[in-house]
Design an enzyme around this catalytic site. Structure first.
Site, PDB file in Angstrom:
ATOM      1  N   CYS A 128      -5.724   2.418  -5.071  1.00 50.77           N
ATOM      2  CA  CYS A 128      -5.168   2.940  -3.828  1.00 50.77           C
ATOM      3  C   CYS A 128      -6.053   4.079  -3.336  1.00 50.77           C
ATOM      4  O   CYS A 128      -5.990   5.189  -3.867  1.00 50.77           O
ATOM      5  CB  CYS A 128      -3.741   3.441  -4.060  1.00 50.77           C
ATOM      6  SG  CYS A 128      -2.928   3.983  -2.551  1.00 50.77           S
TER       7      CYS A 128
ATOM      8  N   CYS B 261       0.819  -1.206   0.000  1.00 49.57           N
ATOM      9  CA  CYS B 261       0.000   0.000   0.000  1.00 49.57           C
ATOM     10  C   CYS B 261       0.854   1.258   0.000  1.00 49.57           C
ATOM     11  O   CYS B 261       1.057   1.894   1.038  1.00 49.57           O
ATOM     12  CB  CYS B 261      -0.950   0.011   1.198  1.00 49.57           C
ATOM     13  SG  CYS B 261      -2.154   1.355   1.091  1.00 49.57           S
TER      14      CYS B 261
END
Length: 464
Positions: free
Chosen positions: A405, A216
């Protein structure tokens, strides 16, 4: 949690409905998502089931998002599956929720479930750690249970967090010297306590990412912006100074979304420093040691410097697990070689040397972000291609590098970044009806209320 930071109770109906209907059929699950308006985003309509009589001993390394989802899919696709999964974990964590723990939105017990409750029916679970893979002999060795043979291997162990590569810090000492990281369940909880205190005491806050590919990539940006918004809501923004240090040559590398993200940092008065690596931390003196790496006249120039802080959030370097490198399964050249990410074809997710090995998730050496959204799209492709290999056919499914994201820019808004290998935007319906180059409330609703229940009750069941 501050009285100014709350979740709209009405919007939590998605999670409560899914929880109530845990035993529902796939058709009911799709109907529920459709009613919520997010079925297309989760791709459930594309997940057409098929069945195969193919035989073979399948071994899956890893019981995270990729491993469990693959086990569930393969159990659906194969009429008589022989699947063994190796993973030592007692808990299944929804890791994207760690940022929301660290910002006071989620409580710690909301982001995990017992691993046994998440294991697909019929899959043999070996609760152990892998120590060695022999791709020639087609065996996997574990710490306690011995050696396991396989015909086909699914390599999905996630990544290895190398805390010790930042001198002066370890996973065990997170929080000491007010140095924190949300890349750890306990660390996320300590971060939330520290942010609240930092808002009261004021001072300088330093936020860093790292020089390796990491889980991430938006997480360090999220916690920085959430800290800023939290102090703003508490009326103490003027008492804190925030600085963001990135090892990259730019703040973000997806052109469609980058301009707005850069504007946000400028509007919030958060200076961004590029080409900078965190090398070490003196937690007693609260001092961070950096290196700025530049190329001047075709020569690499490294300039060390030191910064004092009152609050530090850092991102540790990450890599493939050691056994991947030792087995020779990682890339040996190119940008993905240093951390030994698994050498797979970026479209088929099949190993480039050993065609009976499929790899996906964080460990896969492919040029896209390491996110659960990417895993969600990779799983049906990898599973169908593995079944094709078992049937002696050429794999035809292709992954385009899709990743998402959701960068939280403030409480209540998210810059939802969806893109492919070429860094082109891949906006999913219904978000294609909005200007997703800007932060949106709809992205927050997805991030906070929909993604977690869909992870536990959809994705891990092989439905989304």
């Amino acid at each position: 949690m501050s009285k100014d930071i709350r979740i709209d109770d009405d919007s939590a109906q998605i999670e409560s409905l899914v929880k109530e209907k845990k035993g529902m059929s796939r058709r009911q699950f799709i109907a529920l998502l459709s009613a919520a308006g997010v079925a297309t985003y989760f791709g459930v309509h594309k997940a057409k089931l098929f069945s195969s009589n193919a035989k073979g001993k399948i071994l899956i390394i890893g019981g995270g998002a990729a491993g469990l989802s693959m086990a569930a899919r393969l159990s659906q696709y194969l009429k008589d599956p022989d699947i063994t999964l190796i993973d030592p974990s007692d808990r299944q964590y929804y890791q994207p929720g760690f940022t929301l723990i660290a910002s006071g939105v989620y409580k710690p017990d909301e982001v995990w479930k017992p691993q046994a409750d998440c294991m697909p029916s019929g899959v043999k679970w070996v609760k152990d750690s892998v120590t060695q893979v022999d791709p020639v002999k087609q065996t996997v060795a574990t710490r306690k249970e011995g050696s396991f043979p396989y015909d086909f291997l699914v390599l999905a162990p996630g990544l290895q967090t190398n805390w010790e590569k930042v001198e002066g810090l370890t996973q065990a000492t997170l929080g000491q010297g007010n140095a924190h990281s949300i890349y750890d369940f306990g660390g996320a909880q300590k971060t939330w306590v520290a942010i609240q205190e930092f808002s009261k005491t004021g001072g300088r806050g330093i936020y860093t990412d790292t020089y390796t590919k990491h889980k991430c990539g938006g997480a360090p940006k999220k916690i920085c912006l959430l800290t800023e918004d939290y102090t703003h809501k508490q009326g103490t923004r003027d008492s804190v100074q925030l600085n963001y240090y990135t090892a990259s040559h730019e703040l973000y590398d997806v052109p469609y979304f980058t301009p707005r993200l850069e504007e946000i940092y400028e509007e919030r008065n958060i200076p961004v420093y590029l080409n900078v690596r965190l090398k070490g931390v003196d937690t007693v003196a609260k001092r961070a040691y950096f290196e700025k790496i530049e190329t001047i006249n075709d020569e690499k120039v490294v300039s060390p410097f030191v910064e004092d802080y009152e609050f530090l959030h850092f991102t540790p370097p990450m890599s493939a697990p050691n056994f991947v490198r030792e087995a020779g399964l990682g890339w040996t050249e190119g940008k993905l070689a240093a951390e030994a990410w698994v050498m797979v074809n970026k479209e088929t997710l099949i190993h480039k040397i050993y065609p009976n090995i499929v790899s996906l998730g964080d460990v896969a050496g492919i040029p896209t972000s390491k996110t659960s959204a990417a895993v969600r799209v990779q799983v049906p492709i990898a599973a169908k291609n593995l079944v094709a290999l078992m049937e002696g056919k050429e794999p035809t499914e292709k992954y385009n590098g899709y990743a998402a994201c959701p960068i939280i820019t403030e409480y209540g808004k998210v810059l939802l970044c969806e893109f492919d290998y070429d860094k082109n935007p891949q906006i999913s319906f219904p978000f294609s009806m909005l200007d997703m180059s800007k932060e949106q409330w709809a992205g927050w609703m997805l991030k906070v209320h929909a993604l977690k229940p869909m992870y536990f009750y959809g994705m891990l069941n092989g439905w989304a």
